[in-house]
Design a protein around this motif. Structure first.
Motif, short mmCIF file in Angstrom:
data_model
loop_
_atom_site.label_atom_id
_atom_site.label_comp_id
_atom_site.label_asym_id
_atom_site.label_seq_id
_atom_site.Cartn_x
_atom_site.Cartn_y
_atom_site.Cartn_z
N LEU A 1 -35.10 0.75 15.69
CA LEU A 1 -36.23 0.74 16.61
C LEU A 1 -35.85 0.26 17.75
O LEU A 1 -36.43 -0.88 18.26
CB LEU A 1 -37.57 -0.14 16.14
CG LEU A 1 -38.32 0.79 15.10
CD1 LEU A 1 -38.01 1.12 13.72
CD2 LEU A 1 -39.77 0.21 14.93
N PRO B 1 -34.03 -7.54 12.58
CA PRO B 1 -34.38 -6.34 11.78
C PRO B 1 -34.96 -5.28 12.52
O PRO B 1 -34.45 -4.12 12.07
CB PRO B 1 -35.66 -6.94 10.91
CG PRO B 1 -35.69 -8.42 11.39
CD PRO B 1 -34.71 -8.68 12.22
N LEU B 2 -35.53 -5.38 13.76
CA LEU B 2 -35.71 -4.16 14.54
C LEU B 2 -34.68 -3.41 14.93
O LEU B 2 -34.56 -1.91 14.91
CB LEU B 2 -36.56 -4.69 15.54
CG LEU B 2 -37.83 -5.11 15.58
CD1 LEU B 2 -38.41 -5.79 16.79
CD2 LEU B 2 -38.93 -3.94 15.26
N ILE C 1 -48.71 -0.51 14.92
CA ILE C 1 -48.03 0.72 15.35
C ILE C 1 -47.21 0.84 14.45
O ILE C 1 -46.97 2.17 14.15
CB ILE C 1 -47.29 0.30 16.91
CG1 ILE C 1 -48.37 0.20 17.99
CG2 ILE C 1 -46.37 1.42 17.07
CD1 ILE C 1 -47.80 -0.22 19.19
N ALA D 1 -48.22 -4.94 17.01
CA ALA D 1 -46.88 -4.18 16.84
C ALA D 1 -46.70 -3.77 15.37
O ALA D 1 -46.19 -2.69 15.14
CB ALA D 1 -45.76 -5.06 17.30
N VAL E 1 -27.12 -10.70 5.16
CA VAL E 1 -27.44 -10.79 6.46
C VAL E 1 -29.10 -10.73 6.28
O VAL E 1 -29.42 -10.13 5.17
CB VAL E 1 -27.10 -9.47 7.24
CG1 VAL E 1 -27.82 -8.12 6.84
CG2 VAL E 1 -27.01 -9.64 8.71
N PRO E 2 -29.76 -11.32 7.23
CA PRO E 2 -29.64 -12.12 8.28
C PRO E 2 -29.38 -13.54 7.90
O PRO E 2 -29.80 -13.95 6.74
CB PRO E 2 -30.87 -12.11 9.22
CG PRO E 2 -31.82 -11.94 8.13
CD PRO E 2 -31.46 -11.22 7.05
N ASN F 1 -38.98 1.57 20.96
CA ASN F 1 -39.91 1.79 20.38
C ASN F 1 -41.06 1.06 20.85
O ASN F 1 -40.86 -0.13 21.57
CB ASN F 1 -39.74 1.38 18.79
CG ASN F 1 -40.98 1.90 18.20
OD1 ASN F 1 -42.18 0.91 18.03
ND2 ASN F 1 -41.12 2.81 17.36
N LEU G 1 -39.69 -2.49 7.47
CA LEU G 1 -39.98 -3.60 8.25
C LEU G 1 -41.20 -4.35 7.93
O LEU G 1 -41.60 -5.44 8.41
CB LEU G 1 -40.18 -3.04 9.85
CG LEU G 1 -38.86 -2.75 10.70
CD1 LEU G 1 -39.29 -1.80 11.93
CD2 LEU G 1 -38.14 -4.24 11.00
N ALA H 1 -23.60 -1.74 1.90
CA ALA H 1 -24.28 -0.69 2.27
C ALA H 1 -23.34 -0.26 3.58
O ALA H 1 -24.04 0.07 4.39
CB ALA H 1 -25.72 -1.02 2.73
N ARG I 1 -25.11 3.62 4.55
CA ARG I 1 -26.15 3.35 5.30
C ARG I 1 -26.06 2.69 6.68
O ARG I 1 -26.64 3.31 7.56
CB ARG I 1 -27.35 2.72 4.55
CG ARG I 1 -28.50 2.83 5.21
CD ARG I 1 -29.60 2.00 4.27
NE ARG I 1 -29.48 0.45 4.18
CZ ARG I 1 -29.75 -0.66 5.12
NH1 ARG I 1 -30.10 -0.10 6.50
NH2 ARG I 1 -29.42 -1.62 4.97
N LEU J 1 -37.46 -11.42 15.04
CA LEU J 1 -37.66 -9.91 14.62
C LEU J 1 -36.73 -9.00 15.34
O LEU J 1 -36.45 -7.86 14.92
CB LEU J 1 -38.97 -9.43 14.73
CG LEU J 1 -39.99 -9.83 13.79
CD1 LEU J 1 -41.45 -9.73 14.07
CD2 LEU J 1 -39.85 -9.38 12.40
N ALA K 1 -43.59 -0.53 19.65
CA ALA K 1 -43.67 -1.75 18.70
C ALA K 1 -42.57 -2.86 19.33
O ALA K 1 -43.03 -4.09 19.11
CB ALA K 1 -43.84 -1.45 17.38
N ASP L 1 -27.32 -2.26 -1.41
CA ASP L 1 -27.00 -1.43 -2.47
C ASP L 1 -27.40 -1.94 -3.78
O ASP L 1 -27.59 -3.17 -4.05
CB ASP L 1 -25.40 -1.32 -2.29
CG ASP L 1 -24.98 -0.42 -1.17
OD1 ASP L 1 -26.16 0.27 -0.50
OD2 ASP L 1 -23.86 -0.38 -0.79
N GLU M 1 -32.97 -1.44 11.89
CA GLU M 1 -34.02 -0.33 11.55
C GLU M 1 -33.71 0.73 12.65
O GLU M 1 -34.59 1.91 12.29
CB GLU M 1 -35.39 -0.75 11.02
CG GLU M 1 -35.46 -1.27 9.88
CD GLU M 1 -34.96 -0.69 8.60
OE1 GLU M 1 -35.16 0.33 8.71
OE2 GLU M 1 -34.21 -1.45 7.80
#
Lengths: 267, 267
Positions: free
Chosen positions: B156, B150-151, A164, A161, B40-41, B159, A147, B242, B245, B147, B161, A46, B154
């Protein structure tokens, strides 16, 4: 004051791309870099949190008695700049967005511009506002790519990846007929090849490093702040976390070997 | 003290998987959750930084006068637990690793175990140490999957990827003949399907949520700390950044609608 260092900060190590360009065009300047790797990434957070973090980085730089402050981070430039200028008092502040926008608009035959960045940068609307202010006739399209930072940080630079994910993000521009794309995050230059491959036709890719370094030179000259000693300048590269682990990626971001080792510092 | 809330914290919102299980088996308990989403992270950071952050979360919980502290984060459980126990004084502390290890070793026919986690968790060696301490005969193989967090954040989840990245990480286990895989991070249960697909044969996947909730119940009972009021318990879910979100991903992590809205808090 002339012989004080230039202070440069970023949320992580991406801002080293700017340091590299400064060393190239201002080789006689002392530099203090600070990457807040204990709290990276900033771009998903934020505005109030980013502003608070930015303020702490400015305090660090003021304690180091820098002669100019460079915000080598699109996210902080986008959402925290006015606070940074206020806290910096009479010390000139250079951000990455203004010089990047001017540099992009100076390219020939550019009518439609794209901008990619973190969530905070893109949602701030700062690129659209600044481009339209300079030239109302230009079209601007923006896209969040959250990402890209973790992919770069994990070294997945040329991975299937990553390709993609990039293609997915950038397909937004397919019908936009871009002439130029601004890489609105200091991490993104490492993904230049992957980004280029995601477009069907050749477009101009602009990153902040070189335009910002030129702006720093101009500002130092205008304010009579160019270092006038003949002794070797000092370069200090600080991070708030994980200097050892990050040094390999830092070399990659610096596009070569770092001039000095990353040191850990508490802020 | 019995009617005070149970305090649960995580670096982000992954720990909500544990909250969900607590509500299921201890529906009469009041709960305070804190996810440090401003930083985070944690799993990519140095131990000293993680310990400092963990200490700040404990202080928050002590100020809220909780009756027990649940470290719903593998990274903090792995590298900061002794400090958390020290700071918590007489208040019982429950981590996610001990119950998950015990639960895994109680599964039938399990000789070879795999563990996936953040860099900090895996590098700490805590899973290997705890498993070997309980049963020397077991084989343990560990793999860092930086990863995945974060995947998930977001969204994903399913997905292509994500599948490529998962297959790449988990191919390390191809010749290890695993019977069971511990998902050593509270974010990972969301990737269960992707993880399953990455293995050629069926294996048992264990996550921390349910074993940890059972451990909390045992500890509260043992210490005579079960809430004995008939009024409705209070549930508070705080994050440091956040809330708006993150609420969609939080619903996903909670595997349904959150019982109350995420609120932003400064620590």
């Amino acid at each position: 004051m002339n012989n004080s260092p230039v202070g440069i900060f970023d949320s992580g190590i991406g801002g080293l791309t700017v340091v590299k360009e400064i060393i190239k065009i201002l080789p006689n300047e002392s530099i203090i870099y600070l990457g807040d790797t204990a709290r990276v990434p900033y771009g998903t957070r934020d505005y109030t949190t980013i502003k608070k973090f930015a303020d702490e980085l400015v305090t660090f730089m003021l304690n180091k008695r820098v002669k100019a402050i460079v915000v080598a981070c699109n996210t902080m430039s986008a959402v925290a700049l006015s606070g940074i200028i206020k806290s910096s008092g009479k010390i000139p502040v250079i951000d990455v967005i203004k010089p990047t926008v001017e540099f992009s608009l100076n390219q020939k035959g550019v009518n439609t511009l794209g901008v990619i960045g973190t969530r905070a940068t893109v949602n701030s609307g700062v690129y659209q506002t600044q481009i339209k202010k300079k030239n109302k006739a230009k079209s601007v399209f923006v896209k969040v790519c959250p990402l890209f930072v973790p992919l770069v940080e994990e070294g997945l630079i040329d991975n299937k990846a990553t390709q993609i994910i990039a293609k997915n993000y950038l397909s937004y521009f397919n019908d936009k007929n871009l002439d130029l794309l601004i890489l609105g995050c200091t991490h993104y230059p490492l993904l230049k090849k992957v980004i280029e491959k995601s477009f069907r036709r050749k477009i101009i890719l602009i990153d902040s490093a070189s335009p910002t370094a030129i702006e720093i030179k101009n500002i130092l000259e205008k304010n009579n702040l160019i270092r006038n000693l003949k002794s070797k300048p000092t370069i200090k590269l600080y991070v708030t976390d994980a200097p050892d682990r990050l040094s390999e990626t830092a070399d990659l971001i610096f596009n070569g070997k770092l001039p000095v080792k990353l040191e850990k510092v508490r802020i």
